[in-house]
Design an enzyme around this catalytic site. Structure first.
Site, mmCIF file in Angstrom:
data_model
loop_
_atom_site.group_PDB
_atom_site.id
_atom_site.type_symbol
_atom_site.label_atom_id
_atom_site.label_comp_id
_atom_site.label_asym_id
_atom_site.label_seq_id
_atom_site.Cartn_x
_atom_site.Cartn_y
_atom_site.Cartn_z
ATOM 1 N N CYS A 159 37.259 -4.186 61.888
ATOM 2 C CA CYS A 159 38.719 -4.024 61.926
ATOM 3 C C CYS A 159 39.316 -5.230 62.656
ATOM 4 O O CYS A 159 40.218 -5.081 63.480
ATOM 5 C CB CYS A 159 39.127 -2.682 62.538
ATOM 6 S SG CYS A 159 38.497 -2.406 64.195
ATOM 7 N N ASP A 179 29.472 -1.185 60.306
ATOM 8 C CA ASP A 179 30.888 -1.196 60.705
ATOM 9 C C ASP A 179 30.875 -1.725 62.142
ATOM 10 O O ASP A 179 30.823 -0.957 63.102
ATOM 11 C CB ASP A 179 31.433 0.242 60.612
ATOM 12 C CG ASP A 179 32.940 0.304 60.724
ATOM 13 O OD1 ASP A 179 33.609 -0.717 60.469
ATOM 14 O OD2 ASP A 179 33.462 1.385 61.065
ATOM 15 N N LYS A 190 33.569 7.299 58.567
ATOM 16 C CA LYS A 190 32.991 6.780 57.316
ATOM 17 C C LYS A 190 31.755 7.598 56.939
ATOM 18 O O LYS A 190 31.510 7.841 55.759
ATOM 19 C CB LYS A 190 32.680 5.296 57.453
ATOM 20 C CG LYS A 190 33.961 4.510 57.723
ATOM 21 C CD LYS A 190 33.782 3.043 57.892
ATOM 22 C CE LYS A 190 35.073 2.396 58.373
ATOM 23 N NZ LYS A 190 35.387 2.645 59.798
HETATM 24 C C1 LIG Z 1 34.079 0.319 64.838
HETATM 25 S S1 LIG Z 1 33.357 1.672 65.634
HETATM 26 C C2 LIG Z 1 32.696 2.562 64.294
HETATM 27 C C3 LIG Z 1 33.653 3.496 63.592
HETATM 28 C C4 LIG Z 1 32.912 4.408 62.632
HETATM 29 N N1 LIG Z 1 32.127 3.662 61.673
HETATM 30 C C5 LIG Z 1 33.845 5.336 61.883
HETATM 31 O O1 LIG Z 1 34.185 5.060 60.734
HETATM 32 O O2 LIG Z 1 34.243 6.365 62.435
HETATM 33 C C6 LIG Z 1 31.934 0.930 66.281
HETATM 34 C C7 LIG Z 1 30.960 1.937 66.910
HETATM 35 O O3 LIG Z 1 29.708 1.273 67.070
HETATM 36 C C8 LIG Z 1 29.115 1.655 68.276
HETATM 37 N N2 LIG Z 1 28.147 0.587 68.587
HETATM 38 C C9 LIG Z 1 28.412 -0.638 69.088
HETATM 39 N N3 LIG Z 1 27.284 -1.349 69.181
HETATM 40 C C10 LIG Z 1 26.291 -0.563 68.702
HETATM 41 C C11 LIG Z 1 24.894 -0.734 68.541
HETATM 42 N N4 LIG Z 1 24.293 -1.874 68.901
HETATM 43 N N5 LIG Z 1 24.170 0.278 68.033
HETATM 44 C C12 LIG Z 1 24.766 1.439 67.669
HETATM 45 N N6 LIG Z 1 26.079 1.672 67.825
HETATM 46 C C13 LIG Z 1 26.833 0.689 68.332
HETATM 47 C C14 LIG Z 1 30.284 1.791 69.232
HETATM 48 O O4 LIG Z 1 29.960 2.598 70.327
HETATM 49 C C15 LIG Z 1 31.345 2.405 68.317
HETATM 50 O O5 LIG Z 1 31.298 3.808 68.375
#
Ligand SMILES: C[S@@+](CC[C@H](N)C(=O)[O-])C[C@H]1O[C@@H](n2cnc3c(N)ncnc32)[C@H](O)[C@@H]1O
Length: 306
Positions: free
Chosen positions: A247, A194, A131
């Site tokens: 998702c 996200d 994204k």
């Molecule tokens: C659903 S994926 C995101 C996909 C991304 N937005 C894309 O479109 O390619 C969620 C991501 O958030 C990260 N994440 C989870 N908790 C987080 C936090 N508290 N702070 C930053 N990143 C985090 C995870 O490691 C993962 O890579």
């Protein structure tokens, strides 16, 4: 009791855990069988054409001239479905940044953010950068885009993707919920969260979810999502837009999560999303996995800070 028995037999036929089938049967009774069938189907290979470089029609013609069959997506104007899967590095123009691999539902995010030149944007859970890169392809004149990811190895994936597409953002490795660890105090006009979620909308891509995901994990995710929402809200300027996406197809992670947030934040207003895709819910728009659509299950909610 009869409903439980039916759910259990459907769960075993569809190789889904009982708890998940019961949840979907409760929340999406009319779509239950279609959701389970779509979740067991082979996912399509969906491309996002880099519209900053060429039109979707031009890229479709290029594929056709090479004998590669493909069809345009019906929801996102950048989406193309390849009729046959192929290794990503063999897709014409991939290395040169003419396209990315991204599900059609995710391709709706950049348009929903109502991008404009000069905006400051935060992408809070950013890896692998699908994204982030689409936002940059869609609007070249942002004042800044800060992309945060807490896993160092996954932050590297964002770097790789941006390099291939010749794009740039400020990348930060941090827990987005701990503002003191990364935020300089300057407000953002747009925040994209996200959020980490049950991924129940993308089971066809990650079938291990059927074996590994538990209701206890979902309960933990609800706490994490609410904490991210509450803390990141502080980074949004008054008048700015906050887009919450998952998702997931579980309403507790989606519309109920936003309802709880709105009830405790009187400076937050549900903005609505004018679109003809998905199911309109009280506080968002939900795409469901379906055998008649190529898109993943995905939830969108757009809020404005008053
Ligand atoms: C659903 S994926 C995101 C996909 C991304 N937005 C894309 O479109 O390619 C969620 C991501 O958030 C990260 N994440 C989870 N908790 C987080 C936090 N508290 N702070 C930053 N990143 C985090 C995870 O490691 C993962 O890579």
């Amino acid at each position: 009791m009869q409903a439980n028995l039916d759910s259990a037999s459907l769960a075993s036929r569809a190789s889904h855990p009982d708890w998940l089938v019961e949840a979907v049967a409760t929340d999406w009774p009319d779509q239950l069988e279609d959701i389970l069938d779509a979740s067991n189907a082979r996912p399509p290979l969906t491309l996002r054409v880099n519209l900053a470089r060429q039109s979707r029609e031009q890229y479709l013609q290029k594929l056709s001239s090479l004998g590669i069959q493909a069809t345009p997506g019906l929801l996102a104007n950048s989406a193309i479905y390849l009729s046959e899967p192929m290794p990503v590095h063999n897709i014409p123009g991939f290395a040169e940044g003419e396209l990315s691999v991204q599900d059609e539902a995710s391709q709706l995010v950049a348009g929903t953010l109502r991008l404009e030149p000069g905006l400051q944007l935060l992408d809070a859970c950013a890896a692998p950068g699908g994204k982030t890169s689409h936002i940059l392809e869609s609007e070249h004149s942002l004042t800044r885009l800060v992309a945060i990811e807490k896993e160092k190895s996954r932050l590297f994936r964002i770097e790789e993707n941006l390099q291939r597409l010749k794009l740039a953002a400020t990348l930060v490795c941090a827990d987005a919920a701990v503002l003191a660890s990364w935020w300089d105090g300057e407000g953002f006009d747009r925040v994209l969260l996200d959020a980490p979620c049950s991924a129940t909308g993308v089971i066809r891509r990650h079938p291990d979810i059927k074996l590994l995901r538990t209701p206890e994990q979902v309960t933990e995710l609800l706490v994490t999502q609410q904490q991210l929402l509450r803390n990141l809200w502080q980074c949004l300027k008054p008048g700015g837009l906050f887009l919450y996406t998952t998702c997931s197809i579980l309403p507790e992670e989606n519309q109920a999560q936003i309802r709880q947030f709105l009830d405790s934040h009187h400076d937050a207003k549900y903005e609505g999303i004018a679109a003809d895709w998905g199911v309109e819910c009280e506080t968002g728009r939900q795409l469901l996995p379906s055998t008649s659509s190529g898109a993943d299950g995905f939830f969108f909610s757009l809020l404005r800070k008053c």
